[in-house]
Write a protein that holds these residues in place. Sequence first.
Motif, PDB file in Angstrom:
ATOM      1  N   GLN A 213       0.829  -1.203   0.000  1.00  0.00           N
ATOM      2  CA  GLN A 213       0.000   0.000   0.000  1.00  0.00           C
ATOM      3  C   GLN A 213       0.866   1.257   0.000  1.00  0.00           C
ATOM      4  O   GLN A 213       0.565   2.240  -0.677  1.00  0.00           O
ATOM      5  CB  GLN A 213      -0.943  -0.003   1.205  1.00  0.00           C
ATOM      6  CG  GLN A 213      -1.927   1.160   1.234  1.00  0.00           C
ATOM      7  CD  GLN A 213      -2.970   1.081   0.140  1.00  0.00           C
ATOM      8  OE1 GLN A 213      -2.997   0.143  -0.644  1.00  0.00           O
ATOM      9  NE2 GLN A 213      -3.814   2.093   0.066  1.00  0.00           N
ATOM     10  N   ARG A 214       1.981   1.212   0.735  1.00  0.00           N
ATOM     11  CA  ARG A 214       2.869   2.380   0.790  1.00  0.00           C
ATOM     12  C   ARG A 214       3.557   2.609  -0.558  1.00  0.00           C
ATOM     13  O   ARG A 214       3.758   3.752  -0.981  1.00  0.00           O
ATOM     14  CB  ARG A 214       3.922   2.183   1.881  1.00  0.00           C
ATOM     15  CG  ARG A 214       4.767   3.412   2.157  1.00  0.00           C
ATOM     16  CD  ARG A 214       5.717   3.170   3.315  1.00  0.00           C
ATOM     17  NE  ARG A 214       4.998   2.940   4.555  1.00  0.00           N
ATOM     18  CZ  ARG A 214       4.526   3.910   5.343  1.00  0.00           C
ATOM     19  NH1 ARG A 214       4.689   5.167   4.990  1.00  0.00           N
ATOM     20  NH2 ARG A 214       3.898   3.614   6.461  1.00  0.00           N
ATOM     21  N   ARG A 217      -0.093   1.745  -3.525  1.00  0.00           N
ATOM     22  CA  ARG A 217      -1.490   2.009  -3.170  1.00  0.00           C
ATOM     23  C   ARG A 217      -2.460   1.118  -3.964  1.00  0.00           C
ATOM     24  O   ARG A 217      -3.450   1.592  -4.510  1.00  0.00           O
ATOM     25  CB  ARG A 217      -1.838   3.488  -3.406  1.00  0.00           C
ATOM     26  CG  ARG A 217      -0.928   4.475  -2.685  1.00  0.00           C
ATOM     27  CD  ARG A 217      -1.097   4.382  -1.181  1.00  0.00           C
ATOM     28  NE  ARG A 217      -0.172   5.230  -0.455  1.00  0.00           N
ATOM     29  CZ  ARG A 217      -0.442   6.480  -0.059  1.00  0.00           C
ATOM     30  NH1 ARG A 217      -1.595   7.019  -0.339  1.00  0.00           N
ATOM     31  NH2 ARG A 217       0.457   7.170   0.605  1.00  0.00           N
ATOM     32  N   ASP A 310      -5.849   3.284   3.007  1.00  0.00           N
ATOM     33  CA  ASP A 310      -4.789   4.061   3.660  1.00  0.00           C
ATOM     34  C   ASP A 310      -4.999   4.107   5.175  1.00  0.00           C
ATOM     35  O   ASP A 310      -4.044   3.958   5.954  1.00  0.00           O
ATOM     36  CB  ASP A 310      -4.773   5.495   3.114  1.00  0.00           C
ATOM     37  CG  ASP A 310      -4.110   5.597   1.751  1.00  0.00           C
ATOM     38  OD1 ASP A 310      -3.508   4.578   1.317  1.00  0.00           O
ATOM     39  OD2 ASP A 310      -4.195   6.666   1.128  1.00  0.00           O
ATOM     40  N   LEU A 315      -1.620   4.454   6.926  1.00  0.00           N
ATOM     41  CA  LEU A 315      -0.963   5.457   6.097  1.00  0.00           C
ATOM     42  C   LEU A 315      -1.700   6.783   6.095  1.00  0.00           C
ATOM     43  O   LEU A 315      -1.300   7.712   5.390  1.00  0.00           O
ATOM     44  CB  LEU A 315      -0.827   4.933   4.667  1.00  0.00           C
ATOM     45  CG  LEU A 315      -0.070   3.617   4.510  1.00  0.00           C
ATOM     46  CD1 LEU A 315      -0.010   3.199   3.051  1.00  0.00           C
ATOM     47  CD2 LEU A 315       1.332   3.745   5.075  1.00  0.00           C
ATOM     48  N   SER A 316      -2.780   6.873   6.842  1.00  0.00           N
ATOM     49  CA  SER A 316      -3.556   8.118   6.847  1.00  0.00           C
ATOM     50  C   SER A 316      -4.208   8.288   8.201  1.00  0.00           C
ATOM     51  O   SER A 316      -4.488   7.306   8.904  1.00  0.00           O
ATOM     52  CB  SER A 316      -4.627   8.060   5.753  1.00  0.00           C
ATOM     53  OG  SER A 316      -5.438   9.200   5.786  1.00  0.00           O
TER      54      SER A 316
END
Length: 316
Positions: A213-214, A217, A310, A315-316
């Motif tokens: 995902q990093r 995505r 995310d 990641l968010s």
Amino acid sequence: MCFRNDNYGGDQILRFKKFINYYSWLNDRFKGIFEFVICDYNSPSGGTILDLNIPWSLLSPLKIVVVNEKQHDKFAEGKGRKILDYVGRNIAVRHAEAEYIAILNQDIFISESIAKIIFEKKIEKKFFYRADRWDFPFEGLPLENPELMEQYARKSASILHRRHDLQRLPIDAPVIPGKENEIASLPLVGEVVDHENCIFRGRPPSWKDRILQRINRQIDFEFLGLHTNAGGDFIVASKAAWEKIHGACETTEFYMHLDSYLLAQLYGAGFRQAIFAYPHQVFHADHDRTARLQFQELVPYAQHKKNLSDIALGLS
């Protein structure tokens, strides 16, 4: 709970009464398992839920928090809907004193088996709990005999809302009498099955998913194993978990997938998902949905999925 006073779905007073009768009976059955905390968020009819002909005294202990139009307008600034469900739920949670929070709507009825698991303290703070939703017709639901509610709902359930699973699509399925166990959600690879209590317990997100995902995505949120189908109708998590994620997302806009954000938040904060598997059931007294037709969502689902991935993967 965030109660409302706009007759959403029709027959709202009767719906409230059946909800109250059932949970009052369940609370007696399991010796005060519930503290009832209700937020009335800006009732659009001019009155509040306290003005309705409803036997609130059957729910004990009970707290009702009323958010009036002035307070609503200060937050909403004239935008969005009159009733902001998740803002109301956050308010209710802040006023709760219990160790665990169960998010419910007034048309949701949990099976006795789920209440028993909670009463016997077989749930854990490191998990948040979900379940399949079984829709049944509101008409015919017994009012004076709440102990018959589950029997009626089991026999008359018509649609099952189960988890996302690549091997079992679509996620909504017609109920086939006698084959409920065959169509209900199944454990995914890596989940631990507690056969004694009929619970699937998930694992934390993998480092592989986090890294992918990093980098690019490309992780599909739907298949992280989270049970987001009808996600806002039933969630159990510790109050500490709710406080760690700072509550559900608060917005004046209409989003069909707002409840999924709450699940992504819990998952991203390190809490693992557990699913009450069949024969545990969460029942939904079905209703008219034409009131939703006036709401238009501007954010495409693809963008929601990216945001949710995310959040779930930190990641968010």
